[in-house]
Design a protein around this motif. Structure first.
Motif, PDB file in Angstrom:
ATOM      1  N   LEU A   1       0.835  -1.195   0.000  1.00  0.00           N
ATOM      2  CA  LEU A   1       0.000   0.000   0.000  1.00  0.00           C
ATOM      3  C   LEU A   1       0.869   1.244   0.000  1.00  0.00           C
ATOM      4  O   LEU A   1       1.879   1.306   0.698  1.00  0.00           O
ATOM      5  CB  LEU A   1      -0.906   0.011   1.240  1.00  0.00           C
ATOM      6  N   MET A   2       0.469   2.231  -0.782  1.00  0.00           N
ATOM      7  CA  MET A   2       1.167   3.510  -0.832  1.00  0.00           C
ATOM      8  C   MET A   2       0.140   4.616  -0.631  1.00  0.00           C
ATOM      9  O   MET A   2      -0.445   5.127  -1.584  1.00  0.00           O
ATOM     10  CB  MET A   2       1.894   3.684  -2.166  1.00  0.00           C
ATOM     11  N   PRO A   3      -0.151   4.990   0.631  1.00  0.00           N
ATOM     12  CA  PRO A   3      -1.166   6.007   0.902  1.00  0.00           C
ATOM     13  C   PRO A   3      -0.765   7.362   0.336  1.00  0.00           C
ATOM     14  O   PRO A   3       0.416   7.697   0.249  1.00  0.00           O
ATOM     15  CB  PRO A   3      -1.217   6.047   2.434  1.00  0.00           C
ATOM     16  N   GLY A   4      -1.777   8.150  -0.054  1.00  0.00           N
ATOM     17  CA  GLY A   4      -1.537   9.476  -0.585  1.00  0.00           C
ATOM     18  C   GLY A   4      -1.132  10.453   0.504  1.00  0.00           C
ATOM     19  O   GLY A   4      -1.239  10.172   1.709  1.00  0.00           O
ATOM     20  N   GLN A   5      -0.706  11.630   0.070  1.00  0.00           N
ATOM     21  CA  GLN A   5      -0.259  12.644   1.016  1.00  0.00           C
ATOM     22  C   GLN A   5      -1.382  13.079   1.945  1.00  0.00           C
ATOM     23  O   GLN A   5      -1.152  13.389   3.112  1.00  0.00           O
ATOM     24  CB  GLN A   5       0.301  13.854   0.259  1.00  0.00           C
ATOM     25  N   GLY A   6      -2.625  13.105   1.430  1.00  0.00           N
ATOM     26  CA  GLY A   6      -3.763  13.482   2.265  1.00  0.00           C
ATOM     27  C   GLY A   6      -3.961  12.523   3.433  1.00  0.00           C
ATOM     28  O   GLY A   6      -4.240  12.940   4.559  1.00  0.00           O
ATOM     29  N   THR A   7      -3.812  11.231   3.164  1.00  0.00           N
ATOM     30  CA  THR A   7      -3.934  10.230   4.224  1.00  0.00           C
ATOM     31  C   THR A   7      -2.817  10.382   5.240  1.00  0.00           C
ATOM     32  O   THR A   7      -3.046  10.274   6.455  1.00  0.00           O
ATOM     33  CB  THR A   7      -3.895   8.814   3.623  1.00  0.00           C
ATOM     34  N   VAL A   8      -1.606  10.633   4.757  1.00  0.00           N
ATOM     35  CA  VAL A   8      -0.468  10.817   5.658  1.00  0.00           C
ATOM     36  C   VAL A   8      -0.702  12.000   6.589  1.00  0.00           C
ATOM     37  O   VAL A   8      -0.488  11.922   7.805  1.00  0.00           O
ATOM     38  CB  VAL A   8       0.835  11.024   4.848  1.00  0.00           C
ATOM     39  N   VAL A   9      -1.172  13.123   6.033  1.00  0.00           N
ATOM     40  CA  VAL A   9      -1.436  14.326   6.841  1.00  0.00           C
ATOM     41  C   VAL A   9      -2.543  14.060   7.866  1.00  0.00           C
ATOM     42  O   VAL A   9      -2.461  14.487   9.013  1.00  0.00           O
ATOM     43  CB  VAL A   9      -1.804  15.509   5.930  1.00  0.00           C
ATOM     44  N   ALA A  10      -3.595  13.326   7.451  1.00  0.00           N
ATOM     45  CA  ALA A  10      -4.691  13.020   8.366  1.00  0.00           C
ATOM     46  C   ALA A  10      -4.212  12.176   9.545  1.00  0.00           C
ATOM     47  O   ALA A  10      -4.601  12.420  10.704  1.00  0.00           O
ATOM     48  CB  ALA A  10      -5.815  12.292   7.615  1.00  0.00           C
ATOM     49  N   VAL A  11      -3.367  11.183   9.280  1.00  0.00           N
ATOM     50  CA  VAL A  11      -2.826  10.347  10.353  1.00  0.00           C
ATOM     51  C   VAL A  11      -1.931  11.165  11.272  1.00  0.00           C
ATOM     52  O   VAL A  11      -1.996  11.032  12.505  1.00  0.00           O
ATOM     53  CB  VAL A  11      -2.051   9.149   9.762  1.00  0.00           C
ATOM     54  N   GLN A  12      -1.112  12.027  10.700  1.00  0.00           N
ATOM     55  CA  GLN A  12      -0.246  12.888  11.515  1.00  0.00           C
ATOM     56  C   GLN A  12      -1.081  13.811  12.392  1.00  0.00           C
ATOM     57  O   GLN A  12      -0.777  14.007  13.578  1.00  0.00           O
ATOM     58  CB  GLN A  12       0.676  13.709  10.617  1.00  0.00           C
ATOM     59  N   GLY A  13      -2.143  14.384  11.835  1.00  0.00           N
ATOM     60  CA  GLY A  13      -2.992  15.281  12.611  1.00  0.00           C
ATOM     61  C   GLY A  13      -3.702  14.577  13.748  1.00  0.00           C
ATOM     62  O   GLY A  13      -3.773  15.085  14.869  1.00  0.00           O
ATOM     63  N   ALA A  14      -4.240  13.380  13.468  1.00  0.00           N
ATOM     64  CA  ALA A  14      -4.928  12.614  14.513  1.00  0.00           C
ATOM     65  C   ALA A  14      -3.960  12.198  15.617  1.00  0.00           C
ATOM     66  O   ALA A  14      -4.285  12.275  16.809  1.00  0.00           O
ATOM     67  CB  ALA A  14      -5.593  11.381  13.903  1.00  0.00           C
TER      68      ALA A  14
ATOM     69  N   SER B   1      -1.667  12.933  21.180  1.00  0.00           N
ATOM     70  CA  SER B   1      -0.477  13.187  21.991  1.00  0.00           C
ATOM     71  C   SER B   1      -0.560  14.520  22.712  1.00  0.00           C
ATOM     72  O   SER B   1      -0.120  14.646  23.855  1.00  0.00           O
ATOM     73  CB  SER B   1       0.780  13.135  21.111  1.00  0.00           C
ATOM     74  N   GLY B   2      -1.146  15.532  22.052  1.00  0.00           N
ATOM     75  CA  GLY B   2      -1.308  16.826  22.710  1.00  0.00           C
ATOM     76  C   GLY B   2      -2.232  16.751  23.908  1.00  0.00           C
ATOM     77  O   GLY B   2      -1.952  17.323  24.964  1.00  0.00           O
ATOM     78  N   GLY B   3      -3.346  16.037  23.753  1.00  0.00           N
ATOM     79  CA  GLY B   3      -4.263  15.861  24.879  1.00  0.00           C
ATOM     80  C   GLY B   3      -3.631  15.098  26.022  1.00  0.00           C
ATOM     81  O   GLY B   3      -3.815  15.447  27.198  1.00  0.00           O
ATOM     82  N   ALA B   4      -2.856  14.061  25.696  1.00  0.00           N
ATOM     83  CA  ALA B   4      -2.191  13.274  26.737  1.00  0.00           C
ATOM     84  C   ALA B   4      -1.187  14.119  27.510  1.00  0.00           C
ATOM     85  O   ALA B   4      -1.121  14.071  28.739  1.00  0.00           O
ATOM     86  CB  ALA B   4      -1.492  12.069  26.106  1.00  0.00           C
TER      87      ALA B   4
ATOM     88  N   SER C   1      -6.665  23.735  23.555  1.00  0.00           N
ATOM     89  CA  SER C   1      -5.647  24.527  22.861  1.00  0.00           C
ATOM     90  C   SER C   1      -4.422  23.673  22.527  1.00  0.00           C
ATOM     91  O   SER C   1      -3.840  23.803  21.447  1.00  0.00           O
ATOM     92  CB  SER C   1      -5.223  25.732  23.705  1.00  0.00           C
ATOM     93  N   THR C   2      -4.042  22.770  23.456  1.00  0.00           N
ATOM     94  CA  THR C   2      -2.880  21.919  23.206  1.00  0.00           C
ATOM     95  C   THR C   2      -3.144  20.935  22.070  1.00  0.00           C
ATOM     96  O   THR C   2      -2.291  20.732  21.198  1.00  0.00           O
ATOM     97  CB  THR C   2      -2.499  21.146  24.480  1.00  0.00           C
ATOM     98  N   SER C   3      -4.332  20.334  22.066  1.00  0.00           N
ATOM     99  CA  SER C   3      -4.665  19.380  21.003  1.00  0.00           C
ATOM    100  C   SER C   3      -4.762  20.069  19.650  1.00  0.00           C
ATOM    101  O   SER C   3      -4.215  19.584  18.648  1.00  0.00           O
ATOM    102  CB  SER C   3      -5.980  18.670  21.326  1.00  0.00           C
TER     103      SER C   3
END
Length: 332
Positions: A230-243, A248-251, A307-309
């Protein structure tokens, strides 16, 4: 650690992610100039939540977030949510430069060193992320602590917690320097390190682990049991990074909230109610217990968590995009 691939399990699909842009691949000048232009806008969008959190942390009596926000809006107008913003903005650029520089240098150095020692790649990445979070937090606090002291004093202007009246950031800087010297501007520096260092370690470590977990779910969803590459697109990569950044910010916000509340009180309040004595960690803790018990340590958790998240999600997606835009030609 210049390349990155999804984890591979027996009988499962393999995810091929875009190569990671490390420190050696960056055009440093482009990286820092573009960062200086982008990050102030993110800070402006999230600043009202920081003001609300600070007001709640230093209040002697607890107040619901919405009621406190309505009171600021009613008595001070929208400008009340941006008290001290100019001072905070002035420190954003140098602090971010120190933060990003220390982050990338440490992550690259520690990651390379651990891999050479034969440490498995996932463990090396987690160790590099934790070390980078620690070093970047310490470096940034050299600039952020004086900025925090001044901007937080301005944030509480108009509230009962205000210990003095200032006409602006320059006036506050002069008065604090005149009354307390350089120590006054670095009040709570040790507590800031104790707050932000573990916060950054928790943040970057949980960010790395969250990405692994989320990519595992994405792999299962995209593969459907076919076992193909599988080679996910850049949009999927950004979505995973954001989630991952939001988690991690909330934690990090929850884990370090009591430390942040103590730090804020040390930097904003002149004393612990003891006749003008300098606020220390012990007096800050006693004043918190007096004002509401251990629950007072978590006043403002809602705004800080939000704000952190949001900041983490915005910052990490912007940061990753910034690194790709700043990569040297032909570095991939």
């Amino acid at each position: 650690m210049s390349g990155r691939r999804g984890e591979e399990e027996e009988g499962a699909a393999e995810i091929h992610l875009p190569a990671e842009v490390d420190w050696e691949m960056l055009d440093k000048w482009r990286f820092f100039v573009m960062g200086a232009a982008v990050f102030p806008g993110v800070s402006a969008a999230l600043y009202p939540a920081v003001v609300l959190k600070t007001r709640l942390q230093v209040a002697q009596t607890p107040s619901p977030c919405l009621r406190a926000a309505a009171a600021i809006l009613r008595h001070e107008g929208p400008r009340g949510f941006y008290r001290g913003f100019a001072t905070s903005l002035a420190g954003t650029v140098p602090a971010r430069v120190l933060y990003m520089g220390a982050l990338e240098v440490t992550k690259s150095a520690v990651g390379t060193a651990t891999l050479r020692l034969g440490v498995p790649e996932p463990t090396a990445s987690a160790a590099a992320s934790a070390a980078a979070g620690l070093s970047s937090a310490v470096a940034a606090q050299v600039v952020w602590t004086p900025i925090d002291v001044v901007s937080q004093r301005l944030m509480v202007q108009g509230s009962a917690a205000a210990a003095a009246r200032y006409r602006g950031g320059v006036d506050a800087f002069k008065k604090i320097l005149f009354s307390d010297g350089l120590r006054g501007l670095y009040r709570g520096f040790g507590m800031s390190i104790l707050t932000h260092a573990p916060s950054n370690v928790v943040w970057w470590t949980s960010y790395f682990l969250s990405q692994r977990l989320i990519w595992g779910g994405v792999r299962y969803h995209m593969d459907g049991g076919g076992g193909r590459e599988l080679m996910p697109g850049q949009g999927t990569v950004v979505a995973v990074q954001g989630a991952s950044a939001a988690v991690s910010g909330g934690a990090a916000a929850v884990v370090t909230m009591p430390l942040d509340t103590i730090k804020t009180r040390m930097q904003v309040l002149d004393d612990g109610g003891g006749g003008g004595e300098r606020m220390t960690i012990g007096r800050a803790v006693r004043s918190l217990l007096r004002d509401g018990g251990w629950r007072a340590c978590y006043r403002g958790l809602g705004p800080r968590w939000a704000s952190t998240s949001l900041s983490a999600t915005t910052m990490i997606t912007t940061y990753e995009l910034l690194k790709r835009l700043s990569a040297k030609d032909g570095s991939f």
